[in-house]
Design a protein around this motif. Structure first.
Motif, PDB file in Angstrom:
ATOM      1  N   VAL A 218      -7.059   5.686   0.127  1.00 30.94           N
ATOM      2  CA  VAL A 218      -5.653   5.527  -0.272  1.00 30.94           C
ATOM      3  C   VAL A 218      -5.415   6.255  -1.581  1.00 30.94           C
ATOM      4  CG1 VAL A 218      -3.867   3.899  -0.991  1.00 30.94           C
ATOM      5  CG2 VAL A 218      -5.434   3.262   0.794  1.00 30.94           C
ATOM      6  N   THR A 219      -6.311   6.063  -2.552  1.00 30.60           N
ATOM      7  CA  THR A 219      -6.070   6.603  -3.884  1.00 30.60           C
ATOM      8  C   THR A 219      -6.128   8.135  -3.880  1.00 30.60           C
ATOM      9  OG1 THR A 219      -7.230   4.654  -4.664  1.00 30.60           O
ATOM     10  CG2 THR A 219      -6.739   6.315  -6.306  1.00 30.60           C
TER      11      THR A 219
ATOM     12  N   SER B  65       0.893   4.090  -2.783  1.00 31.67           N
ATOM     13  CA  SER B  65       0.624   5.424  -2.263  1.00 31.67           C
ATOM     14  C   SER B  65       1.762   6.396  -2.656  1.00 31.67           C
ATOM     15  CB  SER B  65       0.462   5.289  -0.753  1.00 31.67           C
ATOM     16  OG  SER B  65       0.706   6.457  -0.105  1.00 31.67           O
ATOM     17  N   GLU B  66       3.002   5.895  -2.637  1.00 27.67           N
ATOM     18  CA  GLU B  66       4.138   6.755  -3.005  1.00 27.67           C
ATOM     19  C   GLU B  66       4.097   7.091  -4.506  1.00 27.67           C
ATOM     20  OE1 GLU B  66       7.707   5.362  -1.166  1.00 27.67           O
ATOM     21  OE2 GLU B  66       8.913   6.954  -2.045  1.00 27.67           O
TER      22      GLU B  66
ATOM     23  N   SER C  20      -3.642   9.815  -1.162  1.00 31.84           N
ATOM     24  CA  SER C  20      -2.220   9.801  -1.522  1.00 31.84           C
ATOM     25  C   SER C  20      -1.915  10.788  -2.646  1.00 31.84           C
ATOM     26  CB  SER C  20      -1.792   8.408  -1.993  1.00 31.84           C
ATOM     27  OG  SER C  20      -2.164   7.453  -1.056  1.00 31.84           O
TER      28      SER C  20
ATOM     29  N   ILE D 263       0.862  -1.207   0.000  1.00 36.30           N
ATOM     30  CA  ILE D 263       0.000   0.000   0.000  1.00 36.30           C
ATOM     31  C   ILE D 263       0.888   1.244   0.000  1.00 36.30           C
ATOM     32  CG2 ILE D 263      -1.876   1.233   1.167  1.00 36.30           C
ATOM     33  CD1 ILE D 263      -2.641  -1.350   2.509  1.00 36.30           C
TER      34      ILE D 263
ATOM     35  N   TRP E  82      -2.153   7.937   3.786  1.00 39.62           N
ATOM     36  CA  TRP E  82      -2.470   6.640   4.395  1.00 39.62           C
ATOM     37  C   TRP E  82      -1.483   6.307   5.514  1.00 39.62           C
ATOM     38  CZ3 TRP E  82      -6.329   3.113   4.392  1.00 39.62           C
ATOM     39  CH2 TRP E  82      -6.046   1.869   4.944  1.00 39.62           C
ATOM     40  N   CYS E  83      -0.191   6.418   5.202  1.00 36.93           N
ATOM     41  CA  CYS E  83       0.841   5.974   6.158  1.00 36.93           C
ATOM     42  C   CYS E  83       0.829   6.813   7.442  1.00 36.93           C
ATOM     43  CB  CYS E  83       2.225   6.067   5.524  1.00 36.93           C
ATOM     44  SG  CYS E  83       2.304   5.250   3.940  1.00 36.93           S
TER      45      CYS E  83
END
Ligand code: SF4
Ligand code: SF4
Length: 507
Positions: free
Chosen positions: A149-150, A73-74, A153, A69, A160-161
């Motif tokens: 997330v989408t 995400s990155e 990010s 993830i 997210w992180c």
């Protein structure tokens, strides 16, 4: 797993296999309830221990090097950066949002320990997308997590992180290791005084304290043992390290980076133009974390494969007499596949006189049964495990038809899954109408076929001894299941039976 799925037709990926977060939940459930959560094995548990060791020695390396993830995400974040729409949240909003992941961590562990089911599967965007929204996933929660997330990010740096991921919160708790040890120590001391204190209080204390420590940027001086260090004499203050830090840490202003968000990705070390200016603990090379990560994961993999933690271990007999009990062990019981099936197996065995306890291992589908040899023997234990079946294979059969009967002894056939696999094997043959199974060593199977001349013992034996079964699952993909049934004896009854006698028997 993705590559193997396309090159190995016998392989069906289990997307939880290496998940350290699932392992950590399973471990906590084990400590509190003495049961593993559904379908968790020792491999996930060892991976969670590897995660703790990695966090203590180096940093949150799972986040920086492995997390799928985090990787996606990155990528999305970099796209957002290119389009100049990515924003870094700072100040009060940043501080408040950081609480979210601790709340999620609390909820996840609370429900997992209470139900012995992995609660995170309901909303895990990785699990939801990889399994195509498996039945364990809550559609609403899964979609919400994927959207978060989408979109998150894309617009917000490490949304997210930093703010949502409960594994990130758990890693932070281990990062503040002395706090973790202190809280667990106090909890243990209270329990040993005979005071009943629910695990919920320990969970709340850990989440709140870690959140406060994160907010105050209070960093453990000792853990993680390795940190990014900057040589202030050779540094030219070009600030490339700060610009390239994915976590937006101002590396150029620190002598030693102790920031809670640093996950030792070493991007800053890679980008620094001055030789030996940024390093790990002044001397360490930038590839050191990756090497340690590979070594630890490999050791974890070997250890995780070499032993198995029981899924449940229930003993209802007299504990003082446990040493005098015999143990019957049986592997390959395919219906022992999760916590729920283990519990129902134990409940079934509780009703068998002379059985004193059950331990199950879902990884190898193994059961160990404690029994009193004065009351029951192994043959009767096997009989009590076996589930006899009558399976009518759905074919039109006319009143005037008669059926040939084949009696077989079949080895490696013992649980309800075998009944299902045998049904799948037989139903593709238009001449076979049904079968029954009864306990025996090997198991007695009776197969009913049409009296067509093309059917004989050899054909029936060949059908049953097929090495593989193609099974189409609910999302229309095909699984190949390896089979190892062996017909040790087969005989055809001289006399056929009438269809009415067959129908009567199948009732
Ligand atoms: S990239 Fe290297 S030289 Fe430039 S500020 Fe950072 S540590 Fe100093
Ligand atoms: S770039 Fe450097 S400071 Fe930033 S997270 Fe990676 S290792 Fe830590």
């Amino acid at each position: 797993m993705g590559i193997r799925y396309f090159v190995d037709k016998n392989y069906f990926p289990n997307y939880e296999t290496y998940c350290p977060f699932g392992g950590a939940q399973a471990l906590s459930s084990y400590f509190v309830n003495n049961t593993l959560t559904c379908s968790m094995t020792s491999l996930q548990i060892v991976m969670s221990l590897a995660l703790i060791v990695l966090t203590l020695i180096i940093s949150k390396l799972f986040c920086s090097y492995i997390c799928p993830i985090g990787t996606v995400s990155e990528w999305l974040g970099k796209l957002g950066e290119k389009l100049s729409i990515r924003y870094t949240i700072t100040g009060i909003a940043d501080k408040v949002l950081r609480l979210l992941k601790y709340i999620l961590l609390f909820i996840t562990f609370y429900f997992t320990i209470s139900s012995s089911e992995l609660f995170c599967k309901k909303f895990d965007p990785y699990y939801a997308s990889m399994t195509g929204f498996d039945s364990d996933v809550s559609i609403i929660m899964g979609i919400a997590a994927i959207v978060l997330v989408t979109i998150g990010s894309f617009y917000i740096r490490f949304f997210w992180c930093k703010y949502i991921c409960p594994l990130g919160a758990l890693s932070n708790i281990f990062r503040f290791f002395l706090m973790f040890i202190g809280a667990v120590g106090v909890y243990w001391a209270i329990l040993s005084l005979g005071v009943h204190l629910s695990f919920v209080w320990l969970l709340i204390a850990l989440c709140i304290t870690a959140y406060i420590l994160e907010l105050l940027s209070i960093n453990n001086r000792v853990f993680p043992l390795l940190k990014i260090t900057r040589n202030i004499y050779t540094c030219t203050n070009c600030k490339l390290c700060t610009k390239n830090c994915p976590q937006a840490i101002d590396v150029a202003s620190h002598k030693t980076v102790k920031h809670v968000d640093c996950n030792m990705c070493c991007d800053c070390v890679h980008v620094c133009p001055e030789k030996d200016t940024l390093a790990i603990n002044h001397r360490g090379k930038k590839w050191l974390p990756a090497i340690i990560l590979i070594i630890l994961i490999s050791i974890g993999f070997i250890i995780g494969k070499s032993f198995e933690v029981p899924t449940i271990a229930e003993y209802w007999g007299d504990a003082a007499a446990k040493g005098q009990m015999n143990i019957y062990e049986k592997s390959g019981l395919k219906n022992i596949k999760c916590y729920g099936s283990s519990i129902s197996f134990a409940n079934k065995m509780r009703r068998v006189k002379g059985v004193e306890g059950v331990t199950t291992y879902v990884g190898s589908h193994t059961v160990k049964i404690w029994f009193n040899p004065d009351i029951i023997d192994t043959l009767n234990i096997q009989k009590s495990i076996f589930v006899p079946a009558k399976v009518l294979i759905d074919k039109k059969i006319s009143e005037s038809d008669s059926l040939s009967v084949y009696n077989l002894k079949v080895d490696n056939f013992f649980d309800p899954y075998d009944t299902y696999y045998l049904t799948e094997l037989l139903k593709h043959n238009q001449f076979i109408y049904g079968f029954t199974s009864e306990f025996g060593c090997p198991v007695n199977v009776t197969i009913y076929t049409s009296t067509d001349k093309s059917i004989d013992s050899k054909l029936v034996k060949n059908i049953i001894e097929q090495k593989q079964l193609n099974e189409t699952n609910s999302n229309n993909s095909t699984n190949i299941i390896d089979l190892s049934y062996r017909v040790t004896k087969i005989e055809k009854l001289d006399k056929a039976i009438s269809s009415s006698a067959f129908n009567e028997m199948m009732k």
